[in-house]
Write a protein that holds these residues in place. Structure first.
Motif, PDB file in Angstrom:
ATOM      1  N   ARG A  59      -1.807  12.286   6.282  1.00  0.00           N
ATOM      2  CA  ARG A  59      -2.094  12.159   4.852  1.00  0.00           C
ATOM      3  C   ARG A  59      -2.186  10.666   4.505  1.00  0.00           C
ATOM      4  O   ARG A  59      -1.486   9.833   5.087  1.00  0.00           O
ATOM      5  N   THR A  60      -3.042  10.364   3.533  1.00  0.00           N
ATOM      6  CA  THR A  60      -3.356   8.957   3.255  1.00  0.00           C
ATOM      7  C   THR A  60      -2.129   8.177   2.782  1.00  0.00           C
ATOM      8  O   THR A  60      -1.854   7.069   3.256  1.00  0.00           O
ATOM      9  N   ARG A  61      -1.372   8.755   1.845  1.00  0.00           N
ATOM     10  CA  ARG A  61      -0.261   8.004   1.227  1.00  0.00           C
ATOM     11  C   ARG A  61       0.765   7.486   2.228  1.00  0.00           C
ATOM     12  O   ARG A  61       1.060   6.292   2.264  1.00  0.00           O
ATOM     13  N   PRO A  62       1.311   8.405   3.087  1.00  0.00           N
ATOM     14  CA  PRO A  62       2.297   7.885   4.054  1.00  0.00           C
ATOM     15  C   PRO A  62       1.711   6.891   5.042  1.00  0.00           C
ATOM     16  O   PRO A  62       2.402   5.964   5.484  1.00  0.00           O
ATOM     17  N   LEU A  63       0.422   7.046   5.360  1.00  0.00           N
ATOM     18  CA  LEU A  63      -0.205   6.094   6.289  1.00  0.00           C
ATOM     19  C   LEU A  63      -0.291   4.712   5.640  1.00  0.00           C
ATOM     20  O   LEU A  63       0.089   3.698   6.243  1.00  0.00           O
ATOM     21  N   VAL A  64      -0.733   4.686   4.379  1.00  0.00           N
ATOM     22  CA  VAL A  64      -0.853   3.403   3.674  1.00  0.00           C
ATOM     23  C   VAL A  64       0.539   2.781   3.520  1.00  0.00           C
ATOM     24  O   VAL A  64       0.734   1.584   3.753  1.00  0.00           O
ATOM     25  N   LYS A  65       1.525   3.629   3.175  1.00  0.00           N
ATOM     26  CA  LYS A  65       2.886   3.094   3.005  1.00  0.00           C
ATOM     27  C   LYS A  65       3.389   2.498   4.322  1.00  0.00           C
ATOM     28  O   LYS A  65       3.959   1.401   4.344  1.00  0.00           O
ATOM     29  N   GLY A  66       3.138   3.211   5.430  1.00  0.00           N
ATOM     30  CA  GLY A  66       3.566   2.729   6.745  1.00  0.00           C
ATOM     31  C   GLY A  66       2.946   1.370   7.051  1.00  0.00           C
ATOM     32  O   GLY A  66       3.635   0.439   7.466  1.00  0.00           O
ATOM     33  N   MET A  67       1.636   1.247   6.805  1.00  0.00           N
ATOM     34  CA  MET A  67       0.951  -0.004   7.135  1.00  0.00           C
ATOM     35  C   MET A  67       1.434  -1.148   6.239  1.00  0.00           C
ATOM     36  O   MET A  67       1.691  -2.257   6.702  1.00  0.00           O
ATOM     37  N   LEU A  68       1.587  -0.855   4.936  1.00  0.00           N
ATOM     38  CA  LEU A  68       2.045  -1.904   4.009  1.00  0.00           C
ATOM     39  C   LEU A  68       3.484  -2.335   4.301  1.00  0.00           C
ATOM     40  O   LEU A  68       3.875  -3.466   4.007  1.00  0.00           O
ATOM     41  N   SER A  69       4.257  -1.407   4.900  1.00  0.00           N
ATOM     42  CA  SER A  69       5.673  -1.729   5.136  1.00  0.00           C
ATOM     43  C   SER A  69       5.842  -2.891   6.121  1.00  0.00           C
ATOM     44  O   SER A  69       6.890  -3.514   6.180  1.00  0.00           O
ATOM     45  N   PHE A  70       4.785  -3.180   6.904  1.00  0.00           N
ATOM     46  CA  PHE A  70       4.874  -4.332   7.810  1.00  0.00           C
ATOM     47  C   PHE A  70       4.984  -5.641   7.023  1.00  0.00           C
ATOM     48  O   PHE A  70       5.591  -6.593   7.473  1.00  0.00           O
ATOM     49  N   VAL A  71       4.380  -5.644   5.812  1.00  0.00           N
ATOM     50  CA  VAL A  71       4.387  -6.894   5.037  1.00  0.00           C
ATOM     51  C   VAL A  71       5.261  -6.820   3.782  1.00  0.00           C
ATOM     52  O   VAL A  71       5.645  -7.851   3.231  1.00  0.00           O
ATOM     53  N   LEU A  72       5.559  -5.586   3.322  1.00  0.00           N
ATOM     54  CA  LEU A  72       6.359  -5.447   2.097  1.00  0.00           C
ATOM     55  C   LEU A  72       7.711  -4.799   2.424  1.00  0.00           C
ATOM     56  O   LEU A  72       7.806  -3.578   2.587  1.00  0.00           O
ATOM     57  N   PRO A  73       8.776  -5.597   2.536  1.00  0.00           N
ATOM     58  CA  PRO A  73      10.091  -5.050   2.905  1.00  0.00           C
ATOM     59  C   PRO A  73      10.547  -3.918   1.978  1.00  0.00           C
ATOM     60  O   PRO A  73      11.268  -3.019   2.402  1.00  0.00           O
ATOM     61  N   GLY A  74      10.115  -3.940   0.724  1.00  0.00           N
ATOM     62  CA  GLY A  74      10.527  -2.907  -0.234  1.00  0.00           C
ATOM     63  C   GLY A  74      10.047  -1.515   0.152  1.00  0.00           C
ATOM     64  O   GLY A  74      10.527  -0.512  -0.375  1.00  0.00           O
ATOM     65  N   LEU A  75       9.097  -1.419   1.078  1.00  0.00           N
ATOM     66  CA  LEU A  75       8.563  -0.107   1.472  1.00  0.00           C
ATOM     67  C   LEU A  75       9.162   0.388   2.793  1.00  0.00           C
ATOM     68  O   LEU A  75       8.655   1.318   3.399  1.00  0.00           O
ATOM     69  N   ARG A  76      10.243  -0.267   3.225  1.00  0.00           N
ATOM     70  CA  ARG A  76      10.770   0.080   4.556  1.00  0.00           C
ATOM     71  C   ARG A  76      11.819   1.189   4.537  1.00  0.00           C
ATOM     72  O   ARG A  76      12.428   1.479   5.553  1.00  0.00           O
ATOM     73  N   SER A  77      12.043   1.794   3.372  1.00  0.00           N
ATOM     74  CA  SER A  77      13.005   2.890   3.320  1.00  0.00           C
ATOM     75  C   SER A  77      12.263   4.216   3.257  1.00  0.00           C
ATOM     76  O   SER A  77      11.263   4.351   2.566  1.00  0.00           O
ATOM     77  N   SER A  78      12.767   5.204   3.993  1.00  0.00           N
ATOM     78  CA  SER A  78      12.180   6.546   3.940  1.00  0.00           C
ATOM     79  C   SER A  78      12.953   7.413   2.960  1.00  0.00           C
ATOM     80  O   SER A  78      12.700   8.605   2.839  1.00  0.00           O
ATOM     81  N   HIS A  79      13.932   6.816   2.301  1.00  0.00           N
ATOM     82  CA  HIS A  79      14.790   7.574   1.399  1.00  0.00           C
ATOM     83  C   HIS A  79      14.066   7.826   0.080  1.00  0.00           C
ATOM     84  O   HIS A  79      13.426   6.925  -0.455  1.00  0.00           O
ATOM     85  N   HIS A  80      14.139   9.063  -0.429  1.00  0.00           N
ATOM     86  CA  HIS A  80      13.492   9.385  -1.694  1.00  0.00           C
ATOM     87  C   HIS A  80      14.546   9.458  -2.795  1.00  0.00           C
ATOM     88  O   HIS A  80      15.292  10.426  -2.874  1.00  0.00           O
ATOM     89  N   ALA A  81      14.573   8.417  -3.621  1.00  0.00           N
ATOM     90  CA  ALA A  81      15.601   8.365  -4.668  1.00  0.00           C
ATOM     91  C   ALA A  81      15.423   9.525  -5.654  1.00  0.00           C
ATOM     92  O   ALA A  81      16.389   9.992  -6.260  1.00  0.00           O
TER      93      ALA A  81
END
Ligand SMILES: C[S@@+](CC[C@H](N)C(=O)[O-])C[C@H]1O[C@@H](n2cnc3c(N)ncnc32)[C@H](O)[C@@H]1O
Length: 317
Positions: free
Chosen positions: A5-27
Motif C-alpha cells: 500500500r502506498t502510505r506505509p511505503l512512503v512512510k518507510g522511505m521518508l523515515s530514513f530522513v525524518l526521525p519523527g516517522l520512525r515509530s510504528s506505534h499508533h497513538a
C-alpha cells in the motif's frame, strides 16, 4: 511491489530522513490505555495458563511490549502477584494513564467482572467467567493498604511491585530464574530477533515457568492482501521498513513455534485462527513460498508453553 500500500511505503522511505516517522506505534489506537482492554487481555491469557498451572497466580510476571500502559501486567499484581515488570522497545506509557488504568482495574476486580464481551479479541479465553482460581486470594489481594502501596509504587516509579524498562536490550534486563510467567500480546510479530527473546526468556524463567503469547501473523495493513507481506521482495521490504525501530518480522506460525521449541520450551497449547482469503503460498517470494498451506492461512495464534522443571538457564553468564 503492487502488493504494498502506498502510505506505509512512503512512510518507510521518508523515515530514513525524518526521525519523527520512525515509530510504528499508533497513538490513536487506544489498546492498553483502556482498562477494559487490559482486563480482557489479562483474563484471557490467565484463563489458558490456569489450565496448566493448577490455577495459581504466578508470583513474578513479565509483560513484553505492554504498549500504551502497564495495565495488563498490573492486573496480575492487583489480583495478587508480588511483582510485574514491563519490557518494551520504546516507552509509550504515561504515568497518569498507568494510575487511571490501575484504579479502573481495581474496580473491575472488586466487581468480579467476567471477561468483557465488547472488546474485540482474536482468540477466545478458555473461560469467559471471572476465574474461580483467583477467588481464594482476592480478598487479601484487594486489601486497601496493599493496593495503596502498589499505587504509590507506580506514582514514585520505585519498581518494587511494578517495574518498567524501555528500551530493554539484553539478557541482563532481568535476573536468571526470577520470573514465573512471561507473556506478550500482539508483540512477537514485531520483534526483530525472536530467537534472542525466547533465549532470554528461558534464562529469566524459573524451572517450570510459563510463557503465553498471542501473535498476529497478518501484514498489519502494509499490503493489499492480509498475507501480502510474504509476497514482497527483500529490496522493497527494506524500503517499507525504512528506519523504523520495528515493523513486522514476517515470521510465520511454524517459525515462531520452532524458535520456542529450539530454546527448550514445551508447547502445551496452541490455538490458531485461520483465514481462507488472501494469497496462496505460490504467490509468495522465497523463503516464504516454501511455507505450508496452514502457515499461509494462520492469521492469529495463541500459545502456552513451559520451561521444563529440570532445565537450567541454558547459559554460563
Ligand atoms: C501492537 S503493540 C501491542 C501492545 C499491547 N501488548 C497490546 O496488547 O495492545 C506492540 C508493542 O510491542 C513493542 N515491541 C516491539 N518490538 C519489541 C521488542 N523487541 N521488545 C519489546 N517490545 C517490543 C512495541 O513498542 C509496542 O509496545
Amino acid at each position: 511491489m503492487l502488493q504494498i500500500r502506498t502510505r506505509p511505503l512512503v512512510k518507510g522511505m521518508l523515515s530514513f530522513v525524518l526521525p519523527g516517522l520512525r515509530s510504528s506505534h499508533h497513538a490513536e489506537i487506544t489498546g492498553t490505555a483502556s482498562s477494559r482492554y487490559c482486563y480482557t487481555v489479562f483474563l484471557r491469557h490467565f484463563s489458558h495458563l490456569a489450565r496448566f498451572n493448577g490455577g495459581r497466580l504466578p508470583r513474578v510476571i513479565v509483560e513484553l511490549g505492554p504498549g500504551h500502559s502497564l495495565g495488563t501486567a498490573l492486573a496480575g499484581v492487583i489480583a495478587g502477584a508480588e511483582r510485574c515488570i514491563g519490557l518494551d522497545l520504546q516507552n509509550h506509557t504515561r504515568r497518569a494513564d498507568n494510575l487511571r488504568v490501575f484504579d479502573e482495574l481495581v474496580a473491575l476486580f472488586r466487581a468480579r467482572t467476567p471477561v468483557p464481551r465488547e472488546i474485540p479479541i482474536a482468540t477466545e479465553p478458555a473461560d469467559w467467567g471471572f476465574p474461580k482460581a483467583l477467588e481464594a486470594g482476592l480478598e487479601r489481594a484487594l486489601d486497601a493498604r496493599r493496593l495503596a502501596r502498589i499505587r504509590r509504587d507506580i506514582e514514585a516509579g520505585t519498581g518494587d511491585s511494578v517495574a518498567f524498562e524501555a528500551p530493554w536490550s539484553d539478557r541482563a534486563a532481568l535476573e536468571a530464574e526470577s520470573v514465573d510467567w512471561l507473556f506478550s500480546n500482539a508483540v512477537m510479530q514485531h520483534v526483530d530477533d525472536v530467537a534472542a527473546v525466547y533465549d532470554h526468556a528461558r534464562t529469566w524463567l524459573a524451572p517450570g515457568g510459563f510463557m503465553t503469547h498471542e501473535i498476529d501473523f497478518s501484514s498489519h495493513r502494509l499490503t493489499r492482501h492480509w498475507n501480502g507481506h510474504w509476497a514482497i521482495q527483500p529490496g522493497a521490504w527494506k524500503l517499507i521498513r525504512g528506519a523504523r525501530s520495528y515493523l513486522i518480522n514476517r515470521h510465520a506460525h511454524a517459525g515462531q513455534l520452532e524458535a520456542m521449541r529450539l530454546h527448550g520450551f514445551t508447547v502445551l497449547e496452541e490455538i490458531r485462527v485461520d483465514r481462507t482469503d488472501g494469497l496462496e503460498p505460490r504467490h509468495f517470494v522465497e523463503p516464504y513460498a516454501l511455507m505450508s498451506e496452514t502457515d499461509a492461512r494462520t492469521h492469529f495464534a495463541f500459545v502456552v508453553c513451559q520451561k521444563p522443571h529440570h532445565a537450567g538457564n541454558g547459559h554460563a553468564d
